[in-house]
Design a protein around this motif. Structure first.
Motif, short mmCIF file in Angstrom:
data_model
loop_
_atom_site.label_atom_id
_atom_site.label_comp_id
_atom_site.label_asym_id
_atom_site.label_seq_id
_atom_site.Cartn_x
_atom_site.Cartn_y
_atom_site.Cartn_z
N MET A 109 0.84 -1.19 0.00
CA MET A 109 0.00 0.00 0.00
C MET A 109 0.88 1.25 0.00
N ILE A 110 0.42 2.25 -0.67
CA ILE A 110 1.12 3.53 -0.74
C ILE A 110 0.31 4.58 0.01
N ILE A 111 0.97 5.34 0.87
CA ILE A 111 0.32 6.44 1.56
C ILE A 111 0.52 7.70 0.73
N ARG A 112 -0.58 8.42 0.53
CA ARG A 112 -0.53 9.65 -0.27
C ARG A 112 -1.13 10.80 0.52
N LEU A 113 -0.64 11.98 0.26
CA LEU A 113 -1.24 13.22 0.76
C LEU A 113 -1.84 13.90 -0.46
N VAL A 114 -3.15 13.87 -0.54
CA VAL A 114 -3.88 14.39 -1.70
C VAL A 114 -4.37 15.81 -1.37
N PRO A 115 -4.03 16.80 -2.20
CA PRO A 115 -4.47 18.17 -1.91
C PRO A 115 -5.99 18.29 -1.98
N LEU A 116 -6.56 19.04 -1.02
CA LEU A 116 -8.01 19.22 -0.97
C LEU A 116 -8.45 20.55 -1.56
N ASP A 117 -7.55 21.49 -1.70
CA ASP A 117 -7.93 22.81 -2.21
C ASP A 117 -7.91 22.81 -3.73
N ALA A 118 -8.79 23.58 -4.30
CA ALA A 118 -8.93 23.64 -5.76
C ALA A 118 -7.84 24.54 -6.35
N THR A 119 -6.64 24.01 -6.43
CA THR A 119 -5.54 24.74 -7.06
C THR A 119 -4.69 23.75 -7.83
N ASP A 120 -4.18 24.16 -8.96
CA ASP A 120 -3.37 23.28 -9.79
C ASP A 120 -1.92 23.22 -9.34
N SER A 121 -1.53 24.07 -8.38
CA SER A 121 -0.12 24.14 -8.01
C SER A 121 0.29 23.07 -7.01
N LEU A 122 -0.64 22.32 -6.46
CA LEU A 122 -0.31 21.30 -5.47
C LEU A 122 -0.40 19.90 -6.06
N PRO A 123 0.70 19.17 -6.09
CA PRO A 123 0.64 17.79 -6.57
C PRO A 123 0.23 16.85 -5.44
N THR A 124 -0.20 15.65 -5.81
CA THR A 124 -0.39 14.59 -4.82
C THR A 124 1.00 14.12 -4.42
N ILE A 125 1.21 13.97 -3.12
CA ILE A 125 2.53 13.57 -2.61
C ILE A 125 2.46 12.10 -2.22
N ILE B 273 -1.02 22.02 6.53
CA ILE B 273 0.35 22.52 6.72
C ILE B 273 0.33 23.96 6.27
N GLY B 274 0.43 24.91 7.22
CA GLY B 274 0.28 26.32 6.88
C GLY B 274 -1.12 26.55 6.35
N ALA B 275 -1.23 26.90 5.07
CA ALA B 275 -2.54 27.13 4.45
C ALA B 275 -2.93 26.01 3.48
N PHE B 276 -2.17 24.91 3.47
CA PHE B 276 -2.40 23.84 2.52
C PHE B 276 -3.03 22.63 3.20
N ARG B 277 -4.16 22.17 2.64
CA ARG B 277 -4.88 21.03 3.20
C ARG B 277 -4.67 19.79 2.35
N PHE B 278 -4.38 18.68 3.03
CA PHE B 278 -4.18 17.40 2.36
C PHE B 278 -5.04 16.34 3.04
N GLN B 279 -5.46 15.34 2.27
CA GLN B 279 -6.17 14.19 2.83
C GLN B 279 -5.28 12.97 2.69
N VAL B 280 -5.22 12.17 3.76
CA VAL B 280 -4.41 10.96 3.76
C VAL B 280 -5.19 9.85 3.09
N THR B 281 -4.57 9.19 2.11
CA THR B 281 -5.20 8.05 1.45
C THR B 281 -4.21 6.89 1.40
N LEU B 282 -4.71 5.68 1.50
CA LEU B 282 -3.93 4.45 1.35
C LEU B 282 -4.51 3.71 0.16
N GLN B 283 -3.73 3.59 -0.88
CA GLN B 283 -4.20 2.91 -2.08
C GLN B 283 -3.04 2.19 -2.75
N PRO B 284 -3.33 1.12 -3.44
CA PRO B 284 -2.26 0.48 -4.21
C PRO B 284 -1.81 1.41 -5.34
#
Length: 143
Positions: free
Chosen positions: A1-17, A91-102
């Motif tokens: 499984m891979i843990i990802r931090l998926v951006p929640l804000d509607a902006t194109d400047s944030l990638p999924t980590i 983190i500061g003004a950036f919101r991420f959601q934690v996801t676990l997916q293959p």
């Protein structure tokens, strides 16, 4: 499984980590694994570590590194805490959601193999300017 931090804000400047190493350092500093260039993020803002709670169950542990604007877990200001699937990390003004997916073959996501430069948050350049004026607004008030 891979843990990802998926951006929640509607902006194109944030990638999924993709959290692909045991510990990630997040901040503005060039030494950080994930670089977020924003005045809302400290030079060394926080770190996240992958932990195994039980066999087959993974989570993230996050710790604030005495940052100015702090971190929030599910909206609550925190110094440290555990994150599970579906939790929200700010983190500061950036919101991420934690996801676990293959990880899917050929998936175009950003890995933390090299530092990830994330562009400035919208309107940060206005807050950073000494006069408070954006570059496009150079009006002078006459008396």
């Amino acid at each position: 499984m891979i843990i990802r931090l998926v951006p929640l804000d509607a902006t194109d400047s944030l990638p999924t980590i993709i959290v692909d190493r045991p510990i990630l350092l997040i901040g503005r500093h060039p030494e950080c694994d994930v670089q977020i260039r924003s005045s809302k993020v400290s030079r060394k803002h926080c770190c996240v570590a992958v932990i195994q709670e039980e066999p087959g169950q993974m989570a993230l542990c996050v710790r604030d590194l005495d940052s100015t604007n702090g971190i929030r877990i599910n909206g609550n200001l925190s110094v440290e805490g555990r994150l599970h699937e579906g939790d929200e990390l700010t983190i500061g003004a950036f919101r991420f959601q934690v996801t676990l997916q293959p990880l899917q073959a050929g998936e175009p996501l950003v890995s933390c193999e090299f530092p990830i430069p994330i562009l400035e948050a919208p309107y940060d350049h206005i807050l950073d300017s000494p006069s408070g004026n954006s570059q496009g607004n150079q009006e002078t008030i006459k008396k």
